[in-house]
Write a protein that holds these residues in place. Structure first.
Motif, short mmCIF file in Angstrom:
data_model
loop_
_atom_site.label_atom_id
_atom_site.label_comp_id
_atom_site.label_asym_id
_atom_site.label_seq_id
_atom_site.Cartn_x
_atom_site.Cartn_y
_atom_site.Cartn_z
N ALA A 153 12.55 -19.54 -5.20
CA ALA A 153 12.23 -19.70 -5.70
C ALA A 153 12.72 -19.52 -7.32
CB ALA A 153 10.44 -19.69 -6.20
N ALA A 154 13.41 -20.16 -7.61
CA ALA A 154 13.87 -19.34 -8.85
C ALA A 154 12.94 -20.19 -10.59
CB ALA A 154 15.32 -20.29 -8.94
N SER A 155 13.48 -19.07 -11.31
CA SER A 155 12.44 -19.36 -12.79
C SER A 155 13.85 -19.19 -13.62
CB SER A 155 11.94 -17.92 -13.41
OG SER A 155 13.53 -17.11 -13.09
N GLY A 156 13.72 -20.29 -14.75
CA GLY A 156 14.65 -20.18 -15.50
C GLY A 156 15.39 -21.85 -15.49
N ARG A 157 15.31 -22.38 -16.99
CA ARG A 157 15.99 -24.07 -16.17
C ARG A 157 17.20 -24.35 -16.20
NH1 ARG A 157 13.93 -24.65 -22.84
NH2 ARG A 157 15.04 -22.80 -22.87
N THR A 158 17.91 -23.32 -16.37
CA THR A 158 19.68 -23.80 -15.61
C THR A 158 19.83 -23.57 -13.91
OG1 THR A 158 20.22 -21.65 -16.39
CG2 THR A 158 20.93 -22.52 -17.49
N PHE A 159 18.57 -23.63 -13.55
CA PHE A 159 18.20 -23.47 -11.58
C PHE A 159 19.58 -24.44 -11.32
CE2 PHE A 159 17.39 -22.83 -7.83
CZ PHE A 159 17.59 -24.00 -6.84
N SER A 160 19.04 -25.42 -11.86
CA SER A 160 20.01 -26.69 -11.14
C SER A 160 21.34 -26.50 -11.68
CB SER A 160 18.80 -28.42 -12.00
OG SER A 160 19.20 -28.37 -13.12
N THR A 161 21.73 -26.23 -12.65
CA THR A 161 23.21 -25.72 -12.91
C THR A 161 24.19 -25.35 -11.65
OG1 THR A 161 23.69 -24.68 -14.03
CG2 THR A 161 22.78 -26.41 -15.19
N TYR A 162 23.72 -24.80 -10.46
CA TYR A 162 24.20 -23.32 -10.38
C TYR A 162 24.54 -23.75 -8.66
CZ TYR A 162 23.34 -20.36 -14.22
OH TYR A 162 23.69 -20.27 -15.29
N ILE A 163 25.50 -23.75 -7.90
CA ILE A 163 25.56 -23.61 -6.27
C ILE A 163 25.12 -22.42 -6.15
CG2 ILE A 163 26.99 -22.87 -4.90
CD1 ILE A 163 29.66 -24.43 -6.82
N VAL A 200 18.26 -15.96 -14.93
CA VAL A 200 17.34 -16.35 -13.75
C VAL A 200 16.99 -15.77 -12.83
CG1 VAL A 200 18.00 -17.91 -11.08
CG2 VAL A 200 18.70 -18.93 -13.38
N GLN A 201 15.78 -15.63 -12.40
CA GLN A 201 15.78 -14.48 -11.55
C GLN A 201 14.40 -15.40 -9.38
OE1 GLN A 201 12.33 -12.67 -13.66
NE2 GLN A 201 13.46 -10.94 -14.03
N LEU A 202 15.03 -14.65 -8.61
CA LEU A 202 14.63 -15.21 -7.24
C LEU A 202 13.72 -14.76 -6.42
CD1 LEU A 202 18.71 -15.90 -6.95
CD2 LEU A 202 17.12 -18.12 -7.72
N VAL A 203 12.82 -15.36 -5.90
CA VAL A 203 11.64 -14.89 -4.88
C VAL A 203 11.79 -15.43 -4.21
CG1 VAL A 203 9.73 -13.96 -4.76
CG2 VAL A 203 10.66 -14.12 -6.19
N GLU A 204 12.44 -14.57 -2.94
CA GLU A 204 12.63 -15.26 -1.26
C GLU A 204 11.39 -14.87 -0.22
OE1 GLU A 204 16.78 -13.07 -1.79
OE2 GLU A 204 14.42 -12.64 -2.42
N SER A 205 10.85 -16.12 0.24
CA SER A 205 9.47 -15.90 0.88
C SER A 205 10.10 -16.92 2.35
CB SER A 205 8.32 -16.17 0.15
OG SER A 205 8.30 -17.57 0.06
N GLY A 206 8.81 -16.82 3.35
CA GLY A 206 9.06 -17.71 4.33
C GLY A 206 9.55 -16.34 5.54
N GLY A 207 9.80 -15.59 5.43
CA GLY A 207 10.36 -14.49 6.79
C GLY A 207 9.32 -14.10 8.12
N GLY A 208 9.75 -13.72 8.72
CA GLY A 208 8.66 -13.77 9.50
C GLY A 208 8.87 -12.95 10.73
N LEU A 209 7.93 -13.15 11.91
CA LEU A 209 8.51 -12.59 13.50
C LEU A 209 8.27 -13.81 14.37
CD1 LEU A 209 9.30 -11.08 15.91
CD2 LEU A 209 6.22 -10.70 16.60
N VAL A 210 9.34 -14.33 15.04
CA VAL A 210 10.15 -15.51 15.33
C VAL A 210 10.00 -15.04 17.31
CG1 VAL A 210 11.83 -16.45 14.73
CG2 VAL A 210 10.09 -18.30 16.01
N GLN A 211 10.13 -15.83 18.28
CA GLN A 211 10.46 -16.25 19.56
C GLN A 211 11.94 -16.70 19.61
OE1 GLN A 211 7.81 -17.08 22.74
NE2 GLN A 211 6.88 -15.04 22.73
N SER A 212 12.63 -15.95 20.20
CA SER A 212 13.53 -17.01 20.30
C SER A 212 13.64 -18.24 20.30
CB SER A 212 15.04 -15.93 21.13
OG SER A 212 15.94 -16.20 22.20
N GLY A 213 14.69 -19.30 20.32
CA GLY A 213 14.76 -20.62 19.97
C GLY A 213 13.79 -20.91 19.16
N GLY A 214 12.40 -20.32 18.57
CA GLY A 214 11.90 -20.86 17.53
C GLY A 214 12.20 -21.16 16.27
#
Length: 123
Positions: A22-32, A1-15
């Protein structure tokens, strides 16, 4: 399984931000799956984990009530919804696969780490 994170950025306090892992691989759904974070000059720490079905979740005390972890196995994706962000939430956030199949917050028992996504919360 390969993993790619996204969605980070700069945000103000309280935001809010929503991170995706996103994961590759057919066994993703079997894992914690887990989210961790590492702030500058600090050790990596556990943030949240979710069972393979999404029916069970676990949070670090520091984020409980503010963050929410979820997953969509059809899309091979895990999410971390972060609300009421604080400057102390600033860190690189990583997702990883739980290699033990049991609930654990120890990062040594997770694998297949992604490259991380930076979250910066300004005061």
């Amino acid at each position: 399984v390969q993993l790619v994170e996204s969605g980070g950025g700069l945000v103000q306090s309280g935001g809010s931000l929503r991170l995706s892992c996103a994961a590759s691989g057919r066994t993703f759904s079997t894992y914690i799956m887990g989210w961790f974070r590492q702030a500058p000059g600090k050790e990596r720490e556990f943030v949240a984990a979710i069972s393979w079905s999404g029916g069970s979740t676990y949070y670090a005390e520091a984020v409980k009530g503010r963050f929410s972890i979820s997953r969509d196995n059809a899309k091979n994706t895990v999410y971390l919804q972060m609300n009421s962000l604080k400057p102390e939430d600033t860190a690189v956030y990583y997702c990883a696969v739980n290699s033990r199949g049991t609930w654990t917050t120890r990062d040594g028992e997770y694998r297949n780490w992604g490259q991380g996504t930076l979250v910066t919360v300004s005061s």
